[in-house]
Motif scaffolding. Sequence first.
Motif, PDB file in Angstrom:
ATOM      1  N   LEU A  85      -8.209   7.666 -73.036  1.00  0.00           N
ATOM      2  CA  LEU A  85      -6.825   7.664 -72.572  1.00  0.00           C
ATOM      3  C   LEU A  85      -6.741   8.171 -71.138  1.00  0.00           C
ATOM      4  O   LEU A  85      -6.099   7.552 -70.290  1.00  0.00           O
ATOM      5  CB  LEU A  85      -5.950   8.522 -73.493  1.00  0.00           C
ATOM      6  CG  LEU A  85      -4.493   8.681 -73.066  1.00  0.00           C
ATOM      7  CD1 LEU A  85      -3.770   7.343 -73.033  1.00  0.00           C
ATOM      8  CD2 LEU A  85      -3.783   9.662 -73.991  1.00  0.00           C
ATOM      9  N   VAL A  86      -7.395   9.283 -70.849  1.00  0.00           N
ATOM     10  CA  VAL A  86      -7.366   9.843 -69.495  1.00  0.00           C
ATOM     11  C   VAL A  86      -8.007   8.875 -68.504  1.00  0.00           C
ATOM     12  O   VAL A  86      -7.499   8.689 -67.395  1.00  0.00           O
ATOM     13  CB  VAL A  86      -8.024  11.238 -69.460  1.00  0.00           C
ATOM     14  CG1 VAL A  86      -8.214  11.723 -68.034  1.00  0.00           C
ATOM     15  CG2 VAL A  86      -7.182  12.233 -70.258  1.00  0.00           C
ATOM     16  N   ASP A  87      -9.104   8.216 -68.899  1.00  0.00           N
ATOM     17  CA  ASP A  87      -9.711   7.220 -68.015  1.00  0.00           C
ATOM     18  C   ASP A  87      -8.740   6.087 -67.700  1.00  0.00           C
ATOM     19  O   ASP A  87      -8.631   5.646 -66.555  1.00  0.00           O
ATOM     20  CB  ASP A  87     -10.988   6.642 -68.646  1.00  0.00           C
ATOM     21  CG  ASP A  87     -12.149   7.612 -68.606  1.00  0.00           C
ATOM     22  OD1 ASP A  87     -12.090   8.615 -67.849  1.00  0.00           O
ATOM     23  OD2 ASP A  87     -13.138   7.382 -69.345  1.00  0.00           O
ATOM     24  N   LEU A  88      -8.012   5.614 -68.720  1.00  0.00           N
ATOM     25  CA  LEU A  88      -7.019   4.565 -68.497  1.00  0.00           C
ATOM     26  C   LEU A  88      -5.924   5.055 -67.546  1.00  0.00           C
ATOM     27  O   LEU A  88      -5.555   4.354 -66.604  1.00  0.00           O
ATOM     28  CB  LEU A  88      -6.409   4.108 -69.821  1.00  0.00           C
ATOM     29  CG  LEU A  88      -5.237   3.131 -69.681  1.00  0.00           C
ATOM     30  CD1 LEU A  88      -5.729   1.785 -69.132  1.00  0.00           C
ATOM     31  CD2 LEU A  88      -4.530   2.942 -71.012  1.00  0.00           C
ATOM     32  N   LEU A  89      -5.434   6.258 -67.781  1.00  0.00           N
ATOM     33  CA  LEU A  89      -4.359   6.799 -66.936  1.00  0.00           C
ATOM     34  C   LEU A  89      -4.801   6.931 -65.490  1.00  0.00           C
ATOM     35  O   LEU A  89      -4.028   6.673 -64.570  1.00  0.00           O
ATOM     36  CB  LEU A  89      -3.881   8.142 -67.478  1.00  0.00           C
ATOM     37  CG  LEU A  89      -3.188   8.084 -68.841  1.00  0.00           C
ATOM     38  CD1 LEU A  89      -2.866   9.493 -69.321  1.00  0.00           C
ATOM     39  CD2 LEU A  89      -1.953   7.211 -68.810  1.00  0.00           C
ATOM     40  N   LYS A  90      -6.058   7.334 -65.272  1.00  0.00           N
ATOM     41  CA  LYS A  90      -6.564   7.433 -63.903  1.00  0.00           C
ATOM     42  C   LYS A  90      -6.540   6.082 -63.194  1.00  0.00           C
ATOM     43  O   LYS A  90      -6.350   6.013 -61.982  1.00  0.00           O
ATOM     44  CB  LYS A  90      -8.011   7.967 -63.907  1.00  0.00           C
ATOM     45  CG  LYS A  90      -8.097   9.443 -64.222  1.00  0.00           C
ATOM     46  CD  LYS A  90      -9.556   9.872 -64.289  1.00  0.00           C
ATOM     47  CE  LYS A  90      -9.681  11.322 -64.697  1.00  0.00           C
ATOM     48  NZ  LYS A  90     -11.091  11.713 -64.900  1.00  0.00           N
ATOM     49  N   SER A  91      -6.724   5.014 -63.941  1.00  0.00           N
ATOM     50  CA  SER A  91      -6.774   3.689 -63.317  1.00  0.00           C
ATOM     51  C   SER A  91      -5.406   3.044 -63.148  1.00  0.00           C
ATOM     52  O   SER A  91      -5.251   2.160 -62.312  1.00  0.00           O
ATOM     53  CB  SER A  91      -7.705   2.769 -64.105  1.00  0.00           C
ATOM     54  OG  SER A  91      -7.140   2.429 -65.352  1.00  0.00           O
ATOM     55  N   VAL A  92      -4.387   3.468 -63.931  1.00  0.00           N
ATOM     56  CA  VAL A  92      -3.102   2.781 -63.854  1.00  0.00           C
ATOM     57  C   VAL A  92      -1.947   3.648 -63.385  1.00  0.00           C
ATOM     58  O   VAL A  92      -0.917   3.119 -62.963  1.00  0.00           O
ATOM     59  CB  VAL A  92      -2.702   2.120 -65.200  1.00  0.00           C
ATOM     60  CG1 VAL A  92      -3.706   1.082 -65.613  1.00  0.00           C
ATOM     61  CG2 VAL A  92      -2.470   3.138 -66.291  1.00  0.00           C
ATOM     62  N   CYS A  93      -2.055   4.948 -63.485  1.00  0.00           N
ATOM     63  CA  CYS A  93      -0.907   5.809 -63.133  1.00  0.00           C
ATOM     64  C   CYS A  93      -1.146   6.557 -61.850  1.00  0.00           C
ATOM     65  O   CYS A  93      -1.953   7.340 -61.651  1.00  0.00           O
ATOM     66  CB  CYS A  93      -0.623   6.799 -64.266  1.00  0.00           C
ATOM     67  SG  CYS A  93      -0.053   5.988 -65.761  1.00  0.00           S
TER      68      CYS A  93
END
Length: 121
Positions: free
Chosen positions: A113-121
Amino acid sequence: MGVQARTIAVIDDDLRVLESLVNLLASCGYRAEGYCSAEQFLDADALSRMSCIITDVEMRKMSGLGLLHHVKSTHSSVHVVIITGKPSENSEAFYLERGAVGFFQKPVDGDALVDLLKSVC
């Protein structure tokens, strides 16, 4: 914009999941706000200050899918991540086609989840 400037809403009617995700995000430097329902979130008029929303699918009144549709029709720049604890006929592709940037089964893999957030938020 640094990670500290990003505000993420977590919306889930399961308080254990809500608190866990808010704490995870805060420990990673995000500003995280928790809401027990989509209605509580919308009533707080918080949408305009969010960079991302993490929402459960199954909630009492407005579902996560209903919230996703509302967000995409009014604030298309706000990213939405869908989480669910219940198997359904709807797959990750179903939610991504409707504008979500991610989909996770509970228990949510915090690192992913944190990896995804780093890429989109």
